[in-house]
Design a protein around this motif. Structure first.
Motif, PDB file in Angstrom:
ATOM      1  N   LEU A 199      28.832  18.051 -15.881  1.00 38.30           N
ATOM      2  CA  LEU A 199      29.239  17.940 -14.486  1.00 38.30           C
ATOM      3  C   LEU A 199      30.741  17.779 -14.321  1.00 38.30           C
ATOM      4  CD1 LEU A 199      26.447  15.522 -13.201  1.00 38.30           C
ATOM      5  CD2 LEU A 199      26.692  17.939 -12.642  1.00 38.30           C
ATOM      6  N   ALA A 200      31.428  17.301 -15.351  1.00 41.92           N
ATOM      7  CA  ALA A 200      32.848  16.956 -15.233  1.00 41.92           C
ATOM      8  C   ALA A 200      33.726  18.193 -15.394  1.00 41.92           C
ATOM      9  CB  ALA A 200      33.206  15.909 -16.283  1.00 41.92           C
ATOM     10  N   SER A 201      33.609  19.133 -14.474  1.00 44.76           N
ATOM     11  CA  SER A 201      34.404  20.352 -14.551  1.00 44.76           C
ATOM     12  C   SER A 201      35.765  20.176 -13.893  1.00 44.76           C
ATOM     13  CB  SER A 201      33.657  21.501 -13.874  1.00 44.76           C
ATOM     14  OG  SER A 201      33.341  21.166 -12.541  1.00 44.76           O
ATOM     15  N   ALA A 202      35.935  19.103 -13.126  1.00 45.22           N
ATOM     16  CA  ALA A 202      37.196  18.805 -12.448  1.00 45.22           C
ATOM     17  C   ALA A 202      37.621  17.407 -12.832  1.00 45.22           C
ATOM     18  CB  ALA A 202      36.998  18.913 -10.922  1.00 45.22           C
ATOM     19  N   PRO A 203      38.896  17.054 -12.584  1.00 44.26           N
ATOM     20  CA  PRO A 203      39.332  15.699 -12.890  1.00 44.26           C
ATOM     21  C   PRO A 203      38.440  14.661 -12.220  1.00 44.26           C
ATOM     22  CG  PRO A 203      41.217  17.084 -12.345  1.00 44.26           C
ATOM     23  CD  PRO A 203      39.974  17.895 -12.050  1.00 44.26           C
ATOM     24  N   ALA A 204      38.169  13.570 -12.934  1.00 46.18           N
ATOM     25  CA  ALA A 204      37.261  12.541 -12.426  1.00 46.18           C
ATOM     26  C   ALA A 204      37.985  11.664 -11.426  1.00 46.18           C
ATOM     27  CB  ALA A 204      36.741  11.697 -13.589  1.00 46.18           C
ATOM     28  N   LEU A 205      37.588  11.738 -10.167  1.00 45.99           N
ATOM     29  CA  LEU A 205      38.216  10.957  -9.117  1.00 45.99           C
ATOM     30  C   LEU A 205      37.274   9.859  -8.660  1.00 45.99           C
ATOM     31  CD1 LEU A 205      39.646  13.913  -6.999  1.00 45.99           C
ATOM     32  CD2 LEU A 205      40.840  12.565  -8.738  1.00 45.99           C
ATOM     33  N   ALA A 206      37.851   8.751  -8.195  1.00 47.15           N
ATOM     34  CA  ALA A 206      37.036   7.628  -7.741  1.00 47.15           C
ATOM     35  C   ALA A 206      36.297   7.987  -6.470  1.00 47.15           C
ATOM     36  CB  ALA A 206      37.926   6.407  -7.502  1.00 47.15           C
ATOM     37  N   GLN A 207      35.052   7.626  -6.396  1.00 50.42           N
ATOM     38  CA  GLN A 207      34.265   7.795  -5.191  1.00 50.42           C
ATOM     39  C   GLN A 207      33.405   6.555  -5.004  1.00 50.42           C
ATOM     40  OE1 GLN A 207      32.338  11.617  -4.603  1.00 50.42           O
ATOM     41  NE2 GLN A 207      33.515  12.513  -6.274  1.00 50.42           N
ATOM     42  N   ALA A 208      33.238   6.145  -3.773  1.00 49.22           N
ATOM     43  CA  ALA A 208      32.432   4.965  -3.502  1.00 49.22           C
ATOM     44  C   ALA A 208      30.960   5.270  -3.740  1.00 49.22           C
ATOM     45  CB  ALA A 208      32.647   4.503  -2.065  1.00 49.22           C
ATOM     46  N   MET A 209      30.238   4.287  -4.245  1.00 43.13           N
ATOM     47  CA  MET A 209      28.803   4.446  -4.442  1.00 43.13           C
ATOM     48  C   MET A 209      28.101   4.363  -3.087  1.00 43.13           C
ATOM     49  SD  MET A 209      26.640   4.756  -7.067  1.00 43.13           S
ATOM     50  CE  MET A 209      27.230   3.820  -8.499  1.00 43.13           C
ATOM     51  N   PRO A 210      27.361   5.370  -2.689  1.00 39.30           N
ATOM     52  CA  PRO A 210      26.663   5.319  -1.401  1.00 39.30           C
ATOM     53  C   PRO A 210      25.675   4.159  -1.357  1.00 39.30           C
ATOM     54  CG  PRO A 210      26.722   7.560  -2.250  1.00 39.30           C
ATOM     55  CD  PRO A 210      27.201   6.675  -3.355  1.00 39.30           C
ATOM     56  N   ALA A 211      25.557   3.550  -0.195  1.00 33.16           N
ATOM     57  CA  ALA A 211      24.677   2.397  -0.041  1.00 33.16           C
ATOM     58  C   ALA A 211      23.225   2.739  -0.350  1.00 33.16           C
ATOM     59  CB  ALA A 211      24.793   1.832   1.381  1.00 33.16           C
ATOM     60  N   CYS A 212      22.827   3.990  -0.109  1.00 32.84           N
ATOM     61  CA  CYS A 212      21.432   4.364  -0.346  1.00 32.84           C
ATOM     62  C   CYS A 212      21.054   4.263  -1.816  1.00 32.84           C
ATOM     63  CB  CYS A 212      21.157   5.770   0.172  1.00 32.84           C
ATOM     64  SG  CYS A 212      22.127   7.078  -0.645  1.00 32.84           S
ATOM     65  N   ALA A 213      22.049   4.381  -2.705  1.00 34.15           N
ATOM     66  CA  ALA A 213      21.773   4.313  -4.144  1.00 34.15           C
ATOM     67  C   ALA A 213      21.759   2.892  -4.675  1.00 34.15           C
ATOM     68  CB  ALA A 213      22.812   5.129  -4.913  1.00 34.15           C
ATOM     69  N   GLN A 214      22.296   1.963  -3.887  1.00 36.16           N
ATOM     70  CA  GLN A 214      22.416   0.589  -4.349  1.00 36.16           C
ATOM     71  C   GLN A 214      21.152  -0.211  -4.039  1.00 36.16           C
ATOM     72  OE1 GLN A 214      26.034  -0.292  -2.094  1.00 36.16           O
ATOM     73  NE2 GLN A 214      27.171  -0.417  -4.013  1.00 36.16           N
ATOM     74  N   PRO A 215      20.663  -0.977  -5.005  1.00 34.61           N
ATOM     75  CA  PRO A 215      19.496  -1.815  -4.728  1.00 34.61           C
ATOM     76  C   PRO A 215      19.850  -2.971  -3.789  1.00 34.61           C
ATOM     77  CG  PRO A 215      20.402  -2.310  -6.885  1.00 34.61           C
ATOM     78  CD  PRO A 215      21.172  -1.137  -6.377  1.00 34.61           C
ATOM     79  N   ALA A 216      18.864  -3.436  -3.069  1.00 37.21           N
ATOM     80  CA  ALA A 216      19.067  -4.567  -2.160  1.00 37.21           C
ATOM     81  C   ALA A 216      18.896  -5.869  -2.940  1.00 37.21           C
ATOM     82  CB  ALA A 216      18.082  -4.498  -0.997  1.00 37.21           C
ATOM     83  N   ILE A 217      19.997  -6.440  -3.367  1.00 36.56           N
ATOM     84  CA  ILE A 217      19.972  -7.689  -4.134  1.00 36.56           C
ATOM     85  C   ILE A 217      20.864  -8.694  -3.419  1.00 36.56           C
ATOM     86  CG2 ILE A 217      20.566  -8.784  -6.330  1.00 36.56           C
ATOM     87  CD1 ILE A 217      20.004  -6.119  -7.698  1.00 36.56           C
ATOM     88  N   ARG A 218      20.247  -9.744  -2.890  1.00 35.05           N
ATOM     89  CA  ARG A 218      20.989 -10.732  -2.101  1.00 35.05           C
ATOM     90  C   ARG A 218      21.023 -12.106  -2.746  1.00 35.05           C
ATOM     91  NH1 ARG A 218      17.969  -7.411   0.926  1.00 35.05           N
ATOM     92  NH2 ARG A 218      16.178  -8.744   0.501  1.00 35.05           N
ATOM     93  N   THR A 219      20.179 -12.326  -3.729  1.00 31.36           N
ATOM     94  CA  THR A 219      20.109 -13.628  -4.380  1.00 31.36           C
ATOM     95  C   THR A 219      19.992 -13.437  -5.892  1.00 31.36           C
ATOM     96  OG1 THR A 219      17.685 -13.751  -4.338  1.00 31.36           O
ATOM     97  CG2 THR A 219      18.876 -14.563  -2.374  1.00 31.36           C
ATOM     98  N   LYS A 220      20.224 -14.521  -6.628  1.00 28.19           N
ATOM     99  CA  LYS A 220      20.071 -14.438  -8.078  1.00 28.19           C
ATOM    100  C   LYS A 220      18.610 -14.163  -8.446  1.00 28.19           C
ATOM    101  CE  LYS A 220      22.176 -17.391 -10.856  1.00 28.19           C
ATOM    102  NZ  LYS A 220      22.445 -18.605 -11.687  1.00 28.19           N
ATOM    103  N   ALA A 221      17.683 -14.720  -7.693  1.00 22.30           N
ATOM    104  CA  ALA A 221      16.265 -14.480  -7.974  1.00 22.30           C
ATOM    105  C   ALA A 221      15.926 -12.995  -7.830  1.00 22.30           C
ATOM    106  CB  ALA A 221      15.397 -15.319  -7.044  1.00 22.30           C
TER     107      ALA A 221
END
Length: 242
Positions: free
Chosen positions: A15-37
């Motif tokens: 996939l890395a055919s172009a220079p690797a630039l920073a991109q924010a991780m979309p919220a949809c990909a992030q798990p919902a973790i609000r506590t240590k539990a």
């Protein structure tokens, strides 16, 4: 573990055919973790057979949440969370998250655990695995010592760590440490380490990470890593197809 990471790396290289630039991780990909539990529950799923399609990528999604999740992962990995002492697989999963976090504040406590064969396997292997992505020069003496460890698996991890932290002055020592190895994988990683050590530190691992590491331990993916990660997130139905 090596086979899984190698397959991820192959996809990233494709996939890395172009220079690797920073991109924010979309919220949809992030798990919902609000506590240590909730983090402990997510880490337990990472190491439970069949519960997570790709534990390595999922651990990166967790690391992208930053603080306080990364701080909780460090507490769990270093066993300050008493409720997980009887579940070593949860601790190993916490180290997987820390591998992507590259949180500089975590270096001292992780290094204290990364003593091969002197501690339980889950502890020292998880700690070494995490530190191997940390690009901080204070780790150079640690990796130099382990470069001559009797077990090849430890030397290979030390080589990976040294290739991200040191410079070309270590190439001769690397060749000495591996001169008797005829394993194809060992030869491959020695060659890769030598090629990295002559490059600026800032560009040595841009297939996975952006530079510089986030000071709070938040994983910010390169553009190539994000494209790969989003393929998995969309395949899992967590993010809409484009």
């Amino acid at each position: 573990m090596r086979a899984r990471l190698s397959s991820v790396l192959v996809l990233l290289l494709t996939l890395a055919s172009a220079p690797a630039l920073a991109q924010a991780m979309p919220a949809c990909a992030q798990p919902a973790i609000r506590t240590k539990a909730e983090l402990i529950a997510a880490l337990r799923d990472l190491r439970r057979e069949g519960r997570v399609a790709n534990p390595d990528i999922e651990s990166a999604f967790i690391a992208s949440l930053g603080q306080p999740v990364v701080g909780w992962a460090l507490e769990i990995a270093t066993d300050t969370a008493l409720e997980v002492r009887t579940d070593p697989q949860v601790r190993f999963a916490a180290f997987m998250v820390l591998r992507y976090a590259r949180w500089r504040a975590a270096v001292p406590p992780i290094t204290r655990l990364a003593q091969p064969f002197a501690r339980p396997w889950v502890e020292w292997q998880g700690a070494l695995h995490a530190l191997s992505t940390y690009p901080y020069p204070e780790l150079v003496p640690f990796w130099r010592e382990l470069l001559h460890f009797p077990r090849r698996v430890v030397r290979e991890t030390a080589l990976r760590g040294l290739s991200l932290t040191s410079d070309a002055d270590d190439i001769r020592d690397i060749r000495e440490a591996f001169h008797r190895e005829d394993d194809a994988w060992s030869r491959h990683i020695v060659g890769r380490a030598e090629s990295l050590l002559v490059q600026p530190v800032a560009v040595r691992d841009t297939i996975w990470f952006v530079w510089p590491p986030d000071p709070a331990g938040r994983f910010v993916p390169s553009g190539s890593w994000l494209r790969m990660g989003m393929e998995f997130a969309r395949a899992a139905g967590r993010c809409a197809s484009q």
